[in-house]
Enzyme design. Structure first.
Site, PDB file in Angstrom:
ATOM      1  CB  THR A   1      -0.941  -0.009   1.221  1.00  0.00           C
ATOM      2  OG1 THR A   1      -1.800  -1.134   1.112  1.00  0.00           O
ATOM      3  CG2 THR A   1      -1.773   1.248   1.315  1.00  0.00           C
TER       4      THR A   1
ATOM      5  CE1 TYR B   1       1.515   3.695   8.828  1.00  0.00           C
ATOM      6  CE2 TYR B   1       2.806   4.313  10.757  1.00  0.00           C
ATOM      7  CZ  TYR B   1       1.796   4.588   9.852  1.00  0.00           C
ATOM      8  OH  TYR B   1       1.065   5.750   9.973  1.00  0.00           O
TER       9      TYR B   1
HETATM   10  N1  NAD Z   1      -4.032   8.599  13.015  1.00  0.00           N
HETATM   11  C1  NAD Z   1      -2.796   8.906  13.306  1.00  0.00           C
HETATM   12  O1  NAD Z   1      -2.449   9.124  14.457  1.00  0.00           O
HETATM   13  C2  NAD Z   1      -1.773   8.987  12.219  1.00  0.00           C
HETATM   14  C3  NAD Z   1      -0.464   9.308  12.574  1.00  0.00           C
HETATM   15  C4  NAD Z   1       0.473   9.389  11.585  1.00  0.00           C
HETATM   16  C5  NAD Z   1       0.142   9.199  10.276  1.00  0.00           C
HETATM   17  N2  NAD Z   1      -1.132   8.888   9.954  1.00  0.00           N
HETATM   18  C6  NAD Z   1      -1.425   8.632   8.543  1.00  0.00           C
HETATM   19  O2  NAD Z   1      -2.648   9.251   8.173  1.00  0.00           O
HETATM   20  C7  NAD Z   1      -3.329   8.416   7.247  1.00  0.00           C
HETATM   21  C8  NAD Z   1      -4.731   8.159   7.756  1.00  0.00           C
HETATM   22  O3  NAD Z   1      -4.678   7.535   9.024  1.00  0.00           O
HETATM   23  P1  NAD Z   1      -5.989   7.232   9.880  1.00  0.00           P
HETATM   24  O4  NAD Z   1      -5.629   7.357  11.301  1.00  0.00           O
HETATM   25  O5  NAD Z   1      -7.109   8.004   9.354  1.00  0.00           O
HETATM   26  O6  NAD Z   1      -6.152   5.697   9.602  1.00  0.00           O
HETATM   27  P2  NAD Z   1      -7.430   4.895   9.124  1.00  0.00           P
HETATM   28  O7  NAD Z   1      -7.048   3.460   9.219  1.00  0.00           O
HETATM   29  O8  NAD Z   1      -8.624   5.368   9.836  1.00  0.00           O
HETATM   30  O9  NAD Z   1      -7.552   5.349   7.618  1.00  0.00           O
HETATM   31  C9  NAD Z   1      -6.804   4.781   6.579  1.00  0.00           C
HETATM   32  C10 NAD Z   1      -7.749   4.578   5.409  1.00  0.00           C
HETATM   33  O10 NAD Z   1      -7.019   4.029   4.306  1.00  0.00           O
HETATM   34  C11 NAD Z   1      -7.784   2.962   3.760  1.00  0.00           C
HETATM   35  N3  NAD Z   1      -6.854   2.048   3.110  1.00  0.00           N
HETATM   36  C12 NAD Z   1      -5.905   1.270   3.667  1.00  0.00           C
HETATM   37  N4  NAD Z   1      -5.256   0.579   2.726  1.00  0.00           N
HETATM   38  C13 NAD Z   1      -5.794   0.937   1.538  1.00  0.00           C
HETATM   39  C14 NAD Z   1      -5.572   0.566   0.196  1.00  0.00           C
HETATM   40  N5  NAD Z   1      -4.618  -0.333  -0.130  1.00  0.00           N
HETATM   41  N6  NAD Z   1      -6.320   1.127  -0.786  1.00  0.00           N
HETATM   42  C15 NAD Z   1      -7.286   2.018  -0.481  1.00  0.00           C
HETATM   43  N7  NAD Z   1      -7.549   2.404   0.772  1.00  0.00           N
HETATM   44  C16 NAD Z   1      -6.819   1.873   1.775  1.00  0.00           C
HETATM   45  C17 NAD Z   1      -8.480   2.355   4.944  1.00  0.00           C
HETATM   46  O11 NAD Z   1      -9.593   1.566   4.609  1.00  0.00           O
HETATM   47  C18 NAD Z   1      -8.855   3.596   5.729  1.00  0.00           C
HETATM   48  O12 NAD Z   1     -10.080   4.115   5.310  1.00  0.00           O
HETATM   49  C19 NAD Z   1      -2.499   7.156   7.082  1.00  0.00           C
HETATM   50  O13 NAD Z   1      -1.713   7.261   5.914  1.00  0.00           O
HETATM   51  C20 NAD Z   1      -1.599   7.155   8.286  1.00  0.00           C
HETATM   52  O14 NAD Z   1      -0.372   6.519   8.018  1.00  0.00           O
HETATM   53  C21 NAD Z   1      -2.100   8.769  10.896  1.00  0.00           C
END
Ligand code: NAD
Length: 342
Positions: free
Chosen positions: A183, A236
């Protein structure tokens, strides 16, 4: 004066006439009685039929009423009110792709972009995301939801790409490390390829995890990190690191406009309750009336970011707090396990 035979003749004729008249009258009477009988039976049949029709109609009503009720409900849902959306002219309105837009952070970003009046396409494979996070936009003319995995190429026309698709919490990204790598690598390559083809600007949602187990606190952007490439989180951490590298390679080699946002621990509405990280753990334990678990010495620090949607703006608030601060605020019990916070 009439003669006797003539009188007899006249009386015989009038008797016959009388009989004839009587016969005719009798026939007329029988015919009228018969006619009345027929009329009565027609009326009777008609009233039987009418009452049967009434019964059928009321039965149909009984069946139809719940259906009407359902149709009324459906009509209500069609005329559902969307959150308020600004009007943007053709010139200012952007076509924006949000990958991972049905996830926690992505859905808040989608809200913000929609309310700002842009056309938003959410692409998500619903691995951790949920349709209900964006269901309040479904049917809106500026909104589109596509069930798609970013590991597969995507051909659409857009002006901007917010690339958030990736599992974010340790239990989710460790569930299938190879998929997490795909991904973040193939998925990011596909999005950069799309950005190059359509001339779109791309923002990558990176993470504080690119610093790994940092030796510098707080981490500044020029710190390169301290990452174990074969550790349990490597899928990751390294996936996001190579995603950043790809962004800058596309920028230098292909002139694609890129932005990288390193997000720190985020919490707020729509976060996953089984996220496995400290905030959701604390909330779950607090709601269950259990002591809050603090791993290690309790002196670790984390940067937290709060995300929520307001009427007109997407608000992020950053705060830093040490475990000890939190402990003081909430009377936590320290846990002796010397484990890292998730
Ligand atoms: N939440 C945090 O604290 C945090 C911290 C650092 C970075 N991030 C980054 O922010 C982004 C969103 O995080 P989040 O907390 O909303 O997580 P989340 O898991 O709620 O959202 C991720 C979304 O991506 C979708 N997804 C995953 N793999 C996929 C694929 N191969 N194709 C299409 N869709 C796919 C999932 O279904 C989900 O809807 C991510 O990239 C994450 O790495 C989040």
């Amino acid at each position: 004066m009439l003669s006797q035979p003539l009188l007899r003749l006249v009386s015989a004729v009038s008797r016959r006439r009388m009989k004839l008249l009587l016969g005719i009258a009798l026939l007329a009477y029988v015919a009228s009685v018969w006619g009345n009988l027929i009329n009565m039976s027609v009326l009777l049949n008609r009233s039987i039929q009418e009452s049967r029709e009434l019964r059928i109609e009321s039965r149909i009503e009984e069946i139809i009423e719940p259906l009407r009720e359902k149709i009324r409900d459906l009509e209500k849902s069609f005329t559902q009110k969307y959150p308020p959306v600004k009007f943007l002219s053709e010139k200012d309105r952007k076509r924006i792709l949000v990958t991972g837009g049905a996830g926690f952070v992505g859905s808040h970003l989608t809200d913000k972009l929609m309310m700002d009046g842009h056309e938003v396409t959410v692409v998500d494979n619903f691995f951790t995301g949920r349709k209900r996070n964006v269901e309040h936009w479904i049917g809106h003319e500026n909104f589109e939801l596509i069930n798609h995995d970013v590991v597969e190429p995507l051909y659409i026309e857009v002006d901007q790409i917010y690339h958030l698709a990736s599992p974010a919490s340790p239990p989710n990204y460790m569930y299938n490390p190879i998929k997490t790598l795909k991904t973040n690598t193939i998925g990011t390559l596909n999005m950069l390829g799309l950005a190059k083809r359509v001339g779109a600007r791309l923002l990558l949602a990176s993470t504080s995890e690119v610093y790994g187990d940092p030796e510098v606190h707080p981490q500044t952007e020029d710190y390169w990190g301290h990452v174990n490439p074969i550790g349990p989180r490597a899928c990751y951490d390294e996936g996001k690191r190579v995603a950043e590298t790809m962004c800058y390679a596309y920028m230098k080699q292909e002139g694609v406009e890129v932005r990288v946002a390193r997000i720190f621990n985020t919490f707020g509405p729509r976060m996953h309750m089984n996220d496995g990280r400290v905030v959701s753990n604390f909330i779950l334990q607090a709601l269950q009336g259990e002591p809050l678990t603090v791993y290690g010495s309790g002196s670790q620090t984390r940067a937290f970011q709060y995300v929520r949607r307001e009427e007109t703006s997407w608000v992020t608030e950053c705060l830093s707090a040490s475990v000890l601060d939190l402990q003081e605020q909430s009377g936590l019990q320290a846990c002796s396990q010397n484990t890292h916070w998730l």
